[in-house]
Design an enzyme around this catalytic site. Structure first.
Site, PDB file in Angstrom:
ATOM      1  N   CYS A  25       0.966  -1.184  -0.005  1.00 48.50           N
ATOM      2  CA  CYS A  25       0.094   0.070   0.015  1.00 48.50           C
ATOM      3  C   CYS A  25       0.801   1.280   0.048  1.00 48.50           C
ATOM      4  O   CYS A  25       0.360   2.234  -0.185  1.00 48.50           O
ATOM      5  CB  CYS A  25      -0.827   0.097   1.123  1.00 48.50           C
ATOM      6  SG  CYS A  25      -1.744  -1.333   1.374  1.00 48.50           S
TER       7      CYS A  25
ATOM      8  N   HIS B 240      -3.557   6.849   2.488  1.00 42.21           N
ATOM      9  CA  HIS B 240      -3.768   5.477   2.070  1.00 42.21           C
ATOM     10  C   HIS B 240      -5.075   5.266   2.612  1.00 42.21           C
ATOM     11  O   HIS B 240      -5.540   5.252   3.762  1.00 42.21           O
ATOM     12  CB  HIS B 240      -2.838   4.564   2.620  1.00 42.21           C
ATOM     13  CG  HIS B 240      -3.323   3.035   2.260  1.00 42.21           C
ATOM     14  ND1 HIS B 240      -3.877   2.635   1.284  1.00 42.21           N
ATOM     15  CD2 HIS B 240      -3.092   1.939   3.113  1.00 42.21           C
ATOM     16  CE1 HIS B 240      -4.142   1.279   1.224  1.00 42.21           C
ATOM     17  NE2 HIS B 240      -3.853   0.928   2.284  1.00 42.21           N
TER      18      HIS B 240
ATOM     19  N   ASN C 151     -10.083  -0.725   0.288  1.00 43.33           N
ATOM     20  CA  ASN C 151      -8.880  -0.676   0.230  1.00 43.33           C
ATOM     21  C   ASN C 151      -8.247  -1.427  -1.127  1.00 43.33           C
ATOM     22  O   ASN C 151      -8.262  -2.578  -1.335  1.00 43.33           O
ATOM     23  CB  ASN C 151      -8.259  -1.200   1.661  1.00 43.33           C
ATOM     24  CG  ASN C 151      -6.497  -1.285   1.616  1.00 43.33           C
ATOM     25  OD1 ASN C 151      -5.761  -0.920   0.582  1.00 43.33           O
ATOM     26  ND2 ASN C 151      -6.044  -1.632   2.743  1.00 43.33           N
TER      27      ASN C 151
HETATM   28  C1  LIG Z   1      -9.644  -5.437  10.194  1.00 41.92           C
HETATM   29  C2  LIG Z   1     -10.379  -4.513  11.226  1.00 41.92           C
HETATM   30  C3  LIG Z   1     -11.387  -3.725  10.414  1.00 41.92           C
HETATM   31  C4  LIG Z   1     -10.993  -5.279  12.415  1.00 41.92           C
HETATM   32  O1  LIG Z   1     -11.736  -4.182  13.245  1.00 41.92           O
HETATM   33  P1  LIG Z   1     -11.298  -4.443  14.916  1.00 41.92           P
HETATM   34  O2  LIG Z   1     -12.077  -3.522  15.413  1.00 41.92           O
HETATM   35  O3  LIG Z   1      -9.732  -4.399  14.977  1.00 41.92           O
HETATM   36  O4  LIG Z   1     -11.967  -5.992  15.066  1.00 41.92           O
HETATM   37  P2  LIG Z   1     -11.264  -6.787  16.193  1.00 41.92           P
HETATM   38  O5  LIG Z   1     -10.333  -7.753  15.477  1.00 41.92           O
HETATM   39  O6  LIG Z   1     -10.956  -6.073  17.301  1.00 41.92           O
HETATM   40  O7  LIG Z   1     -12.438  -7.652  16.618  1.00 41.92           O
HETATM   41  C5  LIG Z   1     -13.485  -7.054  17.227  1.00 41.92           C
HETATM   42  C6  LIG Z   1     -14.869  -7.984  17.170  1.00 41.92           C
HETATM   43  O8  LIG Z   1     -15.316  -7.957  15.963  1.00 41.92           O
HETATM   44  C7  LIG Z   1     -15.250  -9.048  15.021  1.00 41.92           C
HETATM   45  N1  LIG Z   1     -14.820  -9.052  13.801  1.00 41.92           N
HETATM   46  C8  LIG Z   1     -13.912  -9.076  13.182  1.00 41.92           C
HETATM   47  N2  LIG Z   1     -13.687  -9.103  11.807  1.00 41.92           N
HETATM   48  C9  LIG Z   1     -15.078  -8.915  11.637  1.00 41.92           C
HETATM   49  C10 LIG Z   1     -15.736  -8.984  10.456  1.00 41.92           C
HETATM   50  N3  LIG Z   1     -15.184  -8.701   9.373  1.00 41.92           N
HETATM   51  N4  LIG Z   1     -17.298  -8.790  10.469  1.00 41.92           N
HETATM   52  C11 LIG Z   1     -17.859  -8.897  11.765  1.00 41.92           C
HETATM   53  N5  LIG Z   1     -17.099  -9.006  12.742  1.00 41.92           N
HETATM   54  C12 LIG Z   1     -15.960  -9.113  12.811  1.00 41.92           C
HETATM   55  C13 LIG Z   1     -14.212 -10.039  16.084  1.00 41.92           C
HETATM   56  O9  LIG Z   1     -14.591 -11.314  15.924  1.00 41.92           O
HETATM   57  C14 LIG Z   1     -14.451  -9.333  17.410  1.00 41.92           C
HETATM   58  O10 LIG Z   1     -15.583  -9.864  18.068  1.00 41.92           O
HETATM   59  P3  LIG Z   1     -15.587 -10.336  19.657  1.00 41.92           P
HETATM   60  O11 LIG Z   1     -15.377  -9.042  20.442  1.00 41.92           O
HETATM   61  O12 LIG Z   1     -16.741 -11.049  19.884  1.00 41.92           O
HETATM   62  O13 LIG Z   1     -14.360 -11.272  19.626  1.00 41.92           O
HETATM   63  C15 LIG Z   1      -9.289  -3.374  11.719  1.00 41.92           C
HETATM   64  O14 LIG Z   1      -8.327  -3.896  12.736  1.00 41.92           O
HETATM   65  C16 LIG Z   1      -8.514  -2.805  10.784  1.00 41.92           C
HETATM   66  O15 LIG Z   1      -9.010  -2.101   9.973  1.00 41.92           O
HETATM   67  N6  LIG Z   1      -7.025  -2.837  10.793  1.00 41.92           N
HETATM   68  C17 LIG Z   1      -6.166  -2.118  10.001  1.00 41.92           C
HETATM   69  C18 LIG Z   1      -6.269  -3.021   8.575  1.00 41.92           C
HETATM   70  C19 LIG Z   1      -5.809  -2.222   7.677  1.00 41.92           C
HETATM   71  O16 LIG Z   1      -5.633  -1.101   7.626  1.00 41.92           O
HETATM   72  N7  LIG Z   1      -4.788  -3.275   6.783  1.00 41.92           N
HETATM   73  C20 LIG Z   1      -4.451  -2.672   5.553  1.00 41.92           C
HETATM   74  C21 LIG Z   1      -3.230  -1.755   5.790  1.00 41.92           C
HETATM   75  S1  LIG Z   1      -2.594  -1.457   4.786  1.00 41.92           S
END
Ligand SMILES: CC(C)(COP(=O)(O)OP(=O)(O)OC[C@H]1O[C@@H](n2cnc3c(N)ncnc32)[C@H](O)[C@@H]1OP(=O)(O)O)[C@@H](O)C(=O)NCCC(=O)NCCS
Length: 354
Positions: free
Chosen positions: A121, A279, A310
């Site tokens: 990215c 990004h 993304n």
């Molecule tokens: C991936 C992302 C959206 C996940 O969101 P988050 O708030 O961190 O989610 P978590 O991993 O803490 O999970 C929180 C809860 O949501 C749930 N969850 C995770 N992914 C999920 C999805 N796709 N749909 C629904 N629920 C989801 C988890 O199971 C967890 O549930 P629980 O609390 O009952 O265990 C977030 O971490 C993110 O955007 N990270 C950066 C990613 C990024 O930018 N990557 C590319 C960089 S170039």
């Protein structure tokens, strides 16, 4: 004897941008057919409503060519004038030869040097850093930089760490000489200690090992650690995974500091910036960066993620292209752009918008 050197150019700038967004629109409801999630959860946690994805008949090269032709026309440059063609991508399906060499041929840029950049990215901002250096050193007069991804080819729709975030597309920029500085010093770097935070499930060599019936390397996503057998739900085709929270924390706090550095080395204050083009990874990361950088309300913030998801290397140029289409008054003004992602890597610079 003293070697002769290229005649350097005083400055460089972005002369024109181009974009290509494929036709297929994937909604959050579509996503929820493949993973347990909801439109509400995805919108709240990421800001994404839809993403564009390319059909089987649209390749990385097709998307690159569309975006490149628009950027060349906007810059008023013929492909034959290009002194280098740089393609940033992680989804061109050949390890070699490069996408850039094929693209240069399609455009009529031969014999321009052509190479791909693998910086995920951050790829487009790495490309701009390279193009700026090439033009100013006199190694090239005009450079084409493409950020392109067909991420739909390297995801597994049934997993929910990263696939639901991702879309396809291409953005392009033509960089050339300038009387005034048009690209500030690049702040770019890497942190390979987090190499695993965004990764492919397994290396290509594991496919070969499976085909040849040899024991496989340790790929937890591919085979069961205890039995050594291939997992029933695993596919041989490597796909992307991420540790979302690690990436989220790194992006929201560490990467914002690099964006601040890009302003510092360019000698500009937040009030001097007209647009912020981060990004497009997550709307919450974008919001956090705006806060950390204390950008005033006058700064137009690119939020293309809502409709495009993304798109990795394509994300910054797609967002910049859209910003200029929606706000033509930003032309000639300063934009702070930053890419960050798998590696982990980041690249940022302040640029004058074409
Ligand atoms: C991936 C992302 C959206 C996940 O969101 P988050 O708030 O961190 O989610 P978590 O991993 O803490 O999970 C929180 C809860 O949501 C749930 N969850 C995770 N992914 C999920 C999805 N796709 N749909 C629904 N629920 C989801 C988890 O199971 C967890 O549930 P629980 O609390 O009952 O265990 C977030 O971490 C993110 O955007 N990270 C950066 C990613 C990024 O930018 N990557 C590319 C960089 S170039």
């Amino acid at each position: 004897m003293t070697l002769k050197q290229n005649q350097p150019n005083a400055h460089s700038r972005i002369l024109g941008l181009g974009a290509y967004r494929p036709d297929v629109i994937v909604t959050n409801d579509d996503i929820c057919q493949w993973i347990e999630s909801s439109d509400e959860w995805i919108q709240q946690r990421t800001g994404i409503r839809t993403r564009h994805r390319a059909g089987a008949d649209v390749s990385v090269l097709d998307m690159s060519e569309h975006a490149a032709r628009e950027a060349l026309a906007a810059a008023g440059i013929e492909a034959s004038q290009l002194g280098a063609v740089i393609v940033s991508t992680i989804s061109f399906p050949y390890l070699t030869p490069s996408a850039a060499a094929a693209l240069a041929d399609r455009l009529g840029a031969t014999p321009a040097p052509a190479f791909d950049i693998s910086a995920a990215c951050a790829g487009y901002c790495y490309g701009i850093a390279q193009a700026d250096a090439l033009v100013r050193s006199g190694a090239a007069q005009y450079v084409l930089v493409i950020g392109v991804e067909k991420l739909s080819d390297v995801i597994d729709n049934s997993e929910r760490s990263i696939s639901f975030l991702l879309g396809d597309g291409a953005g392009a920029a033509v960089i050339g000489p300038s009387d005034e500085p048009g690209i500030g010093p690049s702040v770019w770097g890497s942190d390979g200690s987090k190499w695993d935070a965004i990764r492919m499930t397994h290396p290509l060599t594991d496919i070969r090992a499976v085909e040849e019936g040899r024991p496989r390397a340790d790929s937890p996503d591919l085979h069961d650690k205890e039995t050594g057998q291939m997992r029933e739900d695993a596919t041989l085709w490597p796909t992307l995974r991420q540790d979302g929270q690690t990436v989220f924390r790194w992006a929201s706090w560490e990467v914002a500091k690099r964006a601040q550095e890009a302003m510092d080395v360019a000698g500009v204050q937040p009030e001097d910036i007209a647009a912020f083009v981060p990004h497009q990874a997550n709307m919450r990361i974008i919001d956090q960066m705006v806060k950390t950088l204390k950008l005033p309300d006058s700064v137009v913030v690119a939020r293309d993620i809502a409709d495009s998801g993304n798109t990795s290397a394509a994300s910054v140029p797609l967002a910049a292209h859209r910003l200029l289409a929606e706000h033509p008054e930003l032309s000639g003004k300063l934009a702070l752009q930053i890419g960050f992602g798998a590696g982990l890597v980041y690249g940022a610079q302040v640029v004058v918008l074409p």
